[in-house]
Design a protein around this motif. Structure first.
Motif, PDB file in Angstrom:
ATOM      1  N   LYS A 161      10.753  64.077  35.560  1.00 25.01           N
ATOM      2  CA  LYS A 161      10.761  65.249  36.454  1.00 25.01           C
ATOM      3  C   LYS A 161      10.508  66.528  35.664  1.00 25.01           C
ATOM      4  O   LYS A 161       9.774  67.417  36.115  1.00 25.01           O
ATOM      5  N   ILE A 162      11.109  66.621  34.487  1.00 22.90           N
ATOM      6  CA  ILE A 162      10.910  67.812  33.659  1.00 22.90           C
ATOM      7  C   ILE A 162       9.462  67.866  33.180  1.00 22.90           C
ATOM      8  O   ILE A 162       8.798  68.908  33.274  1.00 22.90           O
ATOM      9  N   PHE A 168       7.219  69.098  35.797  1.00 21.24           N
ATOM     10  CA  PHE A 168       7.463  70.426  36.349  1.00 21.24           C
ATOM     11  C   PHE A 168       6.259  71.315  36.055  1.00 21.24           C
ATOM     12  O   PHE A 168       5.702  71.278  34.950  1.00 21.24           O
ATOM     13  N   CYS A 173       4.965  72.741  32.460  1.00 21.76           N
ATOM     14  CA  CYS A 173       5.428  71.988  31.293  1.00 21.76           C
ATOM     15  C   CYS A 173       4.258  71.184  30.736  1.00 21.76           C
ATOM     16  O   CYS A 173       3.656  70.380  31.433  1.00 21.76           O
ATOM     17  N   TYR A 201      11.210  77.204  35.440  1.00 22.58           N
ATOM     18  CA  TYR A 201      11.986  75.980  35.217  1.00 22.58           C
ATOM     19  C   TYR A 201      13.468  76.309  35.030  1.00 22.58           C
ATOM     20  O   TYR A 201      14.331  75.672  35.628  1.00 22.58           O
ATOM     21  N   SER A 231      15.216  76.793  38.212  1.00 23.09           N
ATOM     22  CA  SER A 231      15.012  75.748  39.230  1.00 23.09           C
ATOM     23  C   SER A 231      16.283  74.938  39.472  1.00 23.09           C
ATOM     24  O   SER A 231      17.193  74.899  38.630  1.00 23.09           O
ATOM     25  N   LEU A 266      16.295  71.747  39.492  1.00 23.09           N
ATOM     26  CA  LEU A 266      16.235  70.664  38.516  1.00 23.09           C
ATOM     27  C   LEU A 266      16.983  71.047  37.246  1.00 23.09           C
ATOM     28  O   LEU A 266      17.858  70.315  36.780  1.00 23.09           O
TER      29      LEU A 266
END
Length: 97
Positions: A28-29, A32, A35, A65, A68, A70
Motif C-alpha cells: 500500500k505504501i 501510494f 512513492c 502520505y 494520509s 494509511l
C-alpha cells in the motif's frame, strides 16, 4: 526527488510485530501516489534497529502520505513498539550513479 530515511529502535520483543505490520502495509505504501521506492533496512549487528528508506517524487507527495489515513494507521501502531524515539531525515540526492 526527496529521500526519506527513518531510524526506528524497537523493544526486542516487539520486532516481530513491527515486521508483520510492515509486511502487511508495504504494498500500500509503495503504491501510494508519489512513492517511487520503499525498502526496509536493518542495522548490522542489531536485531532491534531498522530503517525505512523511501523515494518520493517531491515534498508535496511525501506530505500527502504523512497526512494520509494509511500513514496515520501504520504510525499509530508502529510507535507503540518503540524502545527509543525515532529519528527521521528528508534529504535530496545530489550525486547518484
Amino acid at each position: 526527488m526527496i529521500v526519506r530515511i527513518v531510524k526506528m529502535t524497537f523493544q526486542p520483543e516487539k520486532v516481530k510485530d513491527f515486521l508483520e505490520n510492515f509486511d502487511a502495509n508495504k504494498a500500500k505504501i509503495r503504491g501510494f501516489e508519489g512513492c517511487e521506492h520503499l525498502e526496509l533496512l536493518k542495522e548490522e549487528g542489531r536485531e532491534d534497529v531498522y530503517f525505512t528508506y523511501s523515494y518520493w517524487q517531491n515534498v508535496e507527495a511525501l506530505e500527502n502520505y504523512r497526512h494520509s489515513q494509511l500513514f496515520k494507521g501504520v504510525w499509530k501502531f508502529t510507535k507503540t513498539l518503540f524502545a527509543d524515539k525515532p529519528q527521521a531525515w528528508s534529504v535530496q540526492s545530489i550525486d547518484k550513479q
